[in-house]
Design a protein around this motif. Sequence first.
Motif, PDB file in Angstrom:
ATOM      1  N   ASN A 218       0.863  -1.185   0.140  1.00  0.00           N
ATOM      2  CA  ASN A 218       0.074  -0.097  -0.058  1.00  0.00           C
ATOM      3  C   ASN A 218       0.819   1.339   0.204  1.00  0.00           C
ATOM      4  N   ARG A 277     -11.561   9.757  -1.504  1.00  0.00           N
ATOM      5  CA  ARG A 277     -12.187   8.548  -1.999  1.00  0.00           C
ATOM      6  C   ARG A 277     -11.228   8.254  -3.304  1.00  0.00           C
ATOM      7  N   ILE A 280      -8.491   5.959  -1.947  1.00  0.00           N
ATOM      8  CA  ILE A 280      -8.898   4.606  -1.724  1.00  0.00           C
ATOM      9  C   ILE A 280      -9.554   3.748  -2.690  1.00  0.00           C
ATOM     10  N   HIS A 281     -10.596   4.414  -3.603  1.00  0.00           N
ATOM     11  CA  HIS A 281     -11.119   3.591  -4.576  1.00  0.00           C
ATOM     12  C   HIS A 281     -10.748   3.805  -6.094  1.00  0.00           C
ATOM     13  N   THR A 298      -5.504   1.222   0.811  1.00  0.00           N
ATOM     14  CA  THR A 298      -6.437   0.081   0.897  1.00  0.00           C
ATOM     15  C   THR A 298      -7.716   0.619   1.353  1.00  0.00           C
ATOM     16  N   GLU A 299      -8.745  -0.192   1.197  1.00  0.00           N
ATOM     17  CA  GLU A 299     -10.047   0.151   1.930  1.00  0.00           C
ATOM     18  C   GLU A 299      -9.830  -0.351   3.399  1.00  0.00           C
ATOM     19  N   LEU A 302     -10.434   2.213   6.357  1.00  0.00           N
ATOM     20  CA  LEU A 302     -12.034   2.637   6.765  1.00  0.00           C
ATOM     21  C   LEU A 302     -12.324   1.838   8.167  1.00  0.00           C
ATOM     22  N   GLN A 471     -16.945   5.586   2.319  1.00  0.00           N
ATOM     23  CA  GLN A 471     -17.125   4.147   1.995  1.00  0.00           C
ATOM     24  C   GLN A 471     -18.139   4.248   0.688  1.00  0.00           C
TER      25      GLN A 471
END
Length: 495
Positions: A218, A277, A280-281, A298-299, A302, A471
């Motif tokens: 990561n 966001r 992460i995404h 990495t997610e 969260l 999220q």
Amino acid sequence: MSRRRFVRGVGATGAAAGSIAAAGCAAAPWGGSDDDVPEGAEDYDTVISWHGGFADDESDDVKDDVREALWDAGLSKEIYVDIQQSSDSTDDVLDQYTTWLSAGRSDPDILNMDSGWTIPFIERGQLGRIDEYMSEDRIAEIEEDYFPASVDSVRDEDGNLHGLPVFVDLGLMHYRKDLVEAAGYDPDGEGWATEPPTWQEFSEAVGAAMEEDDGIENGFTFQADNYEGLSCCNFNEWITTWGGAYFGDHENLHANVGDRPITVEDEPVLDAIRMIRTFIHGSDADDTLDDFEGGISTEAVLGWNEDPSLGPYGDGRVIANRNWSYAAAMHAQDDDEDGAGFGEDHGVMPIPYAVTEDEAEYEGTGGTAAALGGWNAVPNPNSENLDAVAEVLEALMDPEFQLFVFEHPLIGNIPPRSEALEDDDAEDIPVMGRYVDSIRVAGETATARPVTSLWPDQSSATASRVHSALQGDETPEDAMSDLADDLEQLEQEAD
């Protein structure tokens, strides 16, 4: 993890004892029974009890070190400071102080209070003003020389001070300098230690470093769980560095409840969420930014708070981690048997930014910003020894004492005044001395959470809405619209 527990864990060598000779068992000169006399205090005219003070969970030898340093800093040798251990849980300490102050207890004489929850006690009228027993010169010294955000954490709406900041903790960006350099960047040459890159440049550097090393899982880890640390600290840093704010100008952080503007629907706040966001995404996901390197986080962030986010960094699987200053002491040591030390390959810089102060609409925003942590020494207004308490506070202000605390291997807390970090001796301190310039910049640009008596409810609402947006359960616009409604309702109920 506390700084104290960390240094104990990595095998600090221990402190030189400065034991106090106990002389006899004469009747206690301050009154009370002999059972009330702290060990080692038999010969002193006055005992000042300091709950949660420096070294409160360390050995008697370390507490003796603190007392010796206070006397060296000018405290009368007729005053003995009894350092009392507090709970490891700040929530428990908060409850305990609420009970004590509500009951009007005179003991302890000094309460160590988290900078994040001192103001509600002030608002409830449970703390006294320190200018009632400290000189104008000392009050001016606090106002002029201490980090502004720390001073604001003990100030009422009229500007009066009710305590003394004793140490700070600050949000910093920790990163692997060797991996970034391998990707073609020059952190030292570009002065990242005091002038961090923009968030866009930072994301590009992290992305490039990830491509250079197959062992990296990561790029950037941080804390985005649904908890206080998201609302007080990470989100606060993101929006401030984008020029956004909870309530407009920072003069409203602790004041003007009911009349202050609610500004979480502003575009800088939305862009700050879109940026995270993106990290992460990835930039192809909804509600992201095209100009930033995506997919570098990495997610799992969260669900992480401080320690879980730091673990993969310490294992060598991450390029950068946003964390508190103690993380430098953990990972800038020379390599050890656990492989947790990166030595001088561990880089530290202030938090990156998106817009400059000149480009930001609200006062106090734009540029780098560090979430403020740390603790204050707050006199108990019911104490029967306030003159002696004032002497203790003055000794705590001594730059040499603050350097002692920073340097001590089993304490290691960051001084709340910039002057102590500018001392040549501070730069010579092993490990942490390498990062005093970054720490000083972070201290001068620190931003506090908007603490008032409403903050517990506002913090909970903020963490929930921001977490939902990160999220992808809500768009940034919808989440911040809902948050604005939450904040407005709480403000009006309190007005």
